[in-house]
Design a protein around this motif. Structure first.
Motif, PDB file in Angstrom:
ATOM      1  N   UNK A   1       0.618  -1.149   0.020  1.00 48.56           N
ATOM      2  CA  UNK A   1      -0.002  -0.066   0.056  1.00 48.56           C
ATOM      3  C   UNK A   1       0.809   1.234  -0.046  1.00 48.56           C
ATOM      4  N   UNK A   2       1.897   1.120   0.475  1.00 48.45           N
ATOM      5  CA  UNK A   2       2.681   2.462   0.665  1.00 48.45           C
ATOM      6  C   UNK A   2       3.878   2.723  -0.246  1.00 48.45           C
ATOM      7  N   UNK A   3       3.899   3.969  -0.407  1.00 47.74           N
ATOM      8  CA  UNK A   3       5.425   4.375  -1.144  1.00 47.74           C
ATOM      9  C   UNK A   3       6.233   4.551  -0.128  1.00 47.74           C
ATOM     10  N   UNK A   4       7.411   3.932  -0.166  1.00 47.00           N
ATOM     11  CA  UNK A   4       8.313   3.977   0.829  1.00 47.00           C
ATOM     12  C   UNK A   4       9.727   4.923   0.677  1.00 47.00           C
ATOM     13  N   UNK A   5      10.290   5.499   1.562  1.00 45.02           N
ATOM     14  CA  UNK A   5      11.460   6.253   1.622  1.00 45.02           C
ATOM     15  C   UNK A   5      12.745   5.350   2.034  1.00 45.02           C
ATOM     16  N   UNK A   6      13.759   5.494   1.776  1.00 45.84           N
ATOM     17  CA  UNK A   6      15.011   4.538   2.118  1.00 45.84           C
ATOM     18  C   UNK A   6      14.763   4.225   3.551  1.00 45.84           C
ATOM     19  N   UNK A   7      14.513   5.103   4.321  1.00 50.36           N
ATOM     20  CA  UNK A   7      14.581   4.772   5.898  1.00 50.36           C
ATOM     21  C   UNK A   7      13.359   3.755   6.019  1.00 50.36           C
ATOM     22  N   UNK A   8      12.250   3.795   5.598  1.00 48.34           N
ATOM     23  CA  UNK A   8      11.289   2.938   5.724  1.00 48.34           C
ATOM     24  C   UNK A   8      11.273   1.681   5.135  1.00 48.34           C
ATOM     25  N   UNK A   9      12.188   1.617   4.042  1.00 43.07           N
ATOM     26  CA  UNK A   9      12.642   0.174   3.445  1.00 43.07           C
ATOM     27  C   UNK A   9      13.528  -0.362   4.426  1.00 43.07           C
ATOM     28  N   UNK A  10      14.545   0.186   5.192  1.00 48.31           N
ATOM     29  CA  UNK A  10      15.279  -0.333   6.131  1.00 48.31           C
ATOM     30  C   UNK A  10      14.549  -0.853   7.205  1.00 48.31           C
ATOM     31  N   UNK A  11      13.583  -0.024   7.689  1.00 47.40           N
ATOM     32  CA  UNK A  11      12.424  -0.595   8.683  1.00 47.40           C
ATOM     33  C   UNK A  11      11.853  -1.843   8.223  1.00 47.40           C
ATOM     34  N   UNK A  12      11.485  -1.803   7.043  1.00 48.69           N
ATOM     35  CA  UNK A  12      10.738  -3.052   6.468  1.00 48.69           C
ATOM     36  C   UNK A  12      11.524  -4.146   6.621  1.00 48.69           C
ATOM     37  N   UNK A  13      13.025  -4.042   6.391  1.00 47.19           N
ATOM     38  CA  UNK A  13      13.527  -5.494   6.357  1.00 47.19           C
ATOM     39  C   UNK A  13      13.675  -5.755   7.987  1.00 47.19           C
ATOM     40  N   UNK A  14      13.940  -4.895   8.705  1.00 44.65           N
ATOM     41  CA  UNK A  14      14.015  -5.132  10.263  1.00 44.65           C
ATOM     42  C   UNK A  14      12.794  -5.876  10.831  1.00 44.65           C
ATOM     43  N   UNK A  15      11.409  -5.398  10.144  1.00 42.66           N
ATOM     44  CA  UNK A  15      10.252  -6.108  10.650  1.00 42.66           C
ATOM     45  C   UNK A  15      10.047  -7.695  10.070  1.00 42.66           C
ATOM     46  N   UNK A  16      10.615  -7.605   8.958  1.00 43.26           N
ATOM     47  CA  UNK A  16      10.620  -9.168   8.379  1.00 43.26           C
ATOM     48  C   UNK A  16      11.731  -9.697   9.265  1.00 43.26           C
ATOM     49  N   UNK A  17      12.934  -9.287   9.718  1.00 47.35           N
ATOM     50  CA  UNK A  17      13.592 -10.307  10.494  1.00 47.35           C
ATOM     51  C   UNK A  17      12.990 -10.651  11.767  1.00 47.35           C
ATOM     52  N   UNK A  18      12.210  -9.461  12.204  1.00 49.18           N
ATOM     53  CA  UNK A  18      11.681  -9.695  13.494  1.00 49.18           C
ATOM     54  C   UNK A  18      10.459 -10.886  13.485  1.00 49.18           C
ATOM     55  N   UNK A  19       9.859 -10.931  12.353  1.00 49.15           N
ATOM     56  CA  UNK A  19       8.719 -11.870  12.128  1.00 49.15           C
ATOM     57  C   UNK A  19       9.593 -13.313  12.120  1.00 49.15           C
ATOM     58  N   UNK A  20      10.605 -13.352  11.330  1.00 47.51           N
ATOM     59  CA  UNK A  20      11.425 -14.495  11.330  1.00 47.51           C
ATOM     60  C   UNK A  20      12.050 -14.859  12.898  1.00 47.51           C
ATOM     61  N   UNK A  21      12.349 -14.018  13.732  1.00 41.85           N
ATOM     62  CA  UNK A  21      12.934 -14.205  14.946  1.00 41.85           C
ATOM     63  C   UNK A  21      11.840 -14.982  15.662  1.00 41.85           C
TER      64      UNK A  21
END
Length: 331
Positions: A187-207
């Motif tokens: 849904x969202x247009x992302x900034x570089x900072x948001x994309x970095x946060x996005x990867x962190x959230x995915x790793x948190x899901x995997x954790x």
């Protein structure tokens, strides 16, 4: 007909979504077209469909950097990654998959895992598997580099497909967490900072998934507290005072209770903080730019106090000095 929204193009620095649709080619050519496009972008596979209208499938692929996202909508079909295809199309990735619509199955290691809407399944692409959809479907795949996955979870073998039920406590926490990430990405247009946060959230899901898979998550409460601790660490990585004892006070629990939450992890809580700081520094120093990034400023920004200690740990972790990485990124 294939229904569903399209990925919204990302910010100026993001790679645009790449899309292809079998309905744009003749019915008799659709399977070959699908296999060729999938081999180019994701993984080599063999596809079959018993639909009288032929394979009707749309594929959208977005490159976030190290992690890729694939959004697939289609009618009935089965894909297979056989031993011969493994040899022909090598692929070292782990797939984190969220089933948005329909039902599915994953046949892997002589066992069949059945999925319902909202379920999450994790499997790697280095071993044969079959993935099938008996009716209209939609799923989102996050492609995780195998080398990054094994570094985070060195003892998680993924010998079988690992399923997390969307309806049953406590594993539905995994489904809910991944659904939030998926809905944001679609849904969202992302900034570089948001994309970095996005990867962190995915790793948190995997954790979280890893904790359930290895029996360390004993309840929904236990998982929620782990998630709070992980989030606290991410938010306060800049703070040089961040440490397990400070986190325990913030969480209102003893240091012993806090350490028990992370028993069995590859890293202790203290080494987890160090690892995340090093990864943040690596991301900053590796970011392309006209001039080399300041190593000292980067280290201090992420909570390091001793530059010599930082440089030694950085080189041990990544096999390159911070200054050399910054120089390479500026070329």
């Amino acid at each position: 007909m294939i229904n569903g929204t399209h990925l919204v193009p990302r910010g100026a620095e993001a790679h645009p979504a790449i899309s292809f649709d079998t309905r744009n080619v003749p019915v008799n050519d659709r399977i070959d077209y699908w296999e060729e496009r999938c081999a180019e972008r994701v993984v080599g596979l063999h596809c079959t469909s018993m639909s009288e209208s032929g394979l009707e499938a749309r594929f959208e692929y977005c490159d976030f950097g190290s992690i890729k996202m694939i959004d697939i909508i289609g009618n009935q079909h089965v894909i297979e990654r056989s031993p011969s295809l493994l040899r022909r199309f090598e692929k070292d990735s782990v797939f984190l998959t969220f089933l948005r619509k329909g039902t599915a199955f994953v046949n892997r290691a002589q066992s069949c895992t059945v999925l319902g809407e909202g379920d999450v399944v994790i499997y790697d692409t280095n071993k044969p598997y079959m993935h099938g959809f008996p009716a209209q479907m939609r799923h989102v795949i996050y492609e995780i580099p195998g080398i990054d996955f094994r570094k985070r979870f060195p003892r998680w073998e993924l010998n079988e497909a690992v399923r997390f039920d969307a309806l049953v406590n406590p594993t539905r926490i995994v489904s809910r967490a991944l659904r939030e990430v998926v809905e944001t990405d679609l849904a969202l247009v992302e900034t570089p900072a948001q994309r970095q946060s996005h990867e962190e959230r995915l790793w948190n899901v995997l954790e979280t998934a890893h904790a359930f898979s290895n029996g360390r998550a004993r309840s929904a409460y236990h998982t929620a507290v782990r998630a709070r601790v992980s989030q606290h660490i991410e938010v306060h990585l800049h703070d040089p005072e961040l440490c397990p004892s400070g986190i325990s006070r913030e969480m209102g629990m003893s240091l012993r209770q806090l350490n028990r939450l992370f028993e069995g992890d590859a890293n202790t809580l203290a080494s987890l903080i160090l690892t995340r700081r090093l990864q943040k520094c690596h991301a900053d120093l590796a970011r392309p730019g006209p001039f080399p990034k300041s190593v000292s400023e980067t280290a201090f920004n992420w909570g390091f106090r001793n530059l010599s200690h930082f440089s030694k740990r950085f080189r041990k972790e990544f096999g390159v000095t911070p200054s050399a990485l910054a120089e390479i990124a500026s070329r």
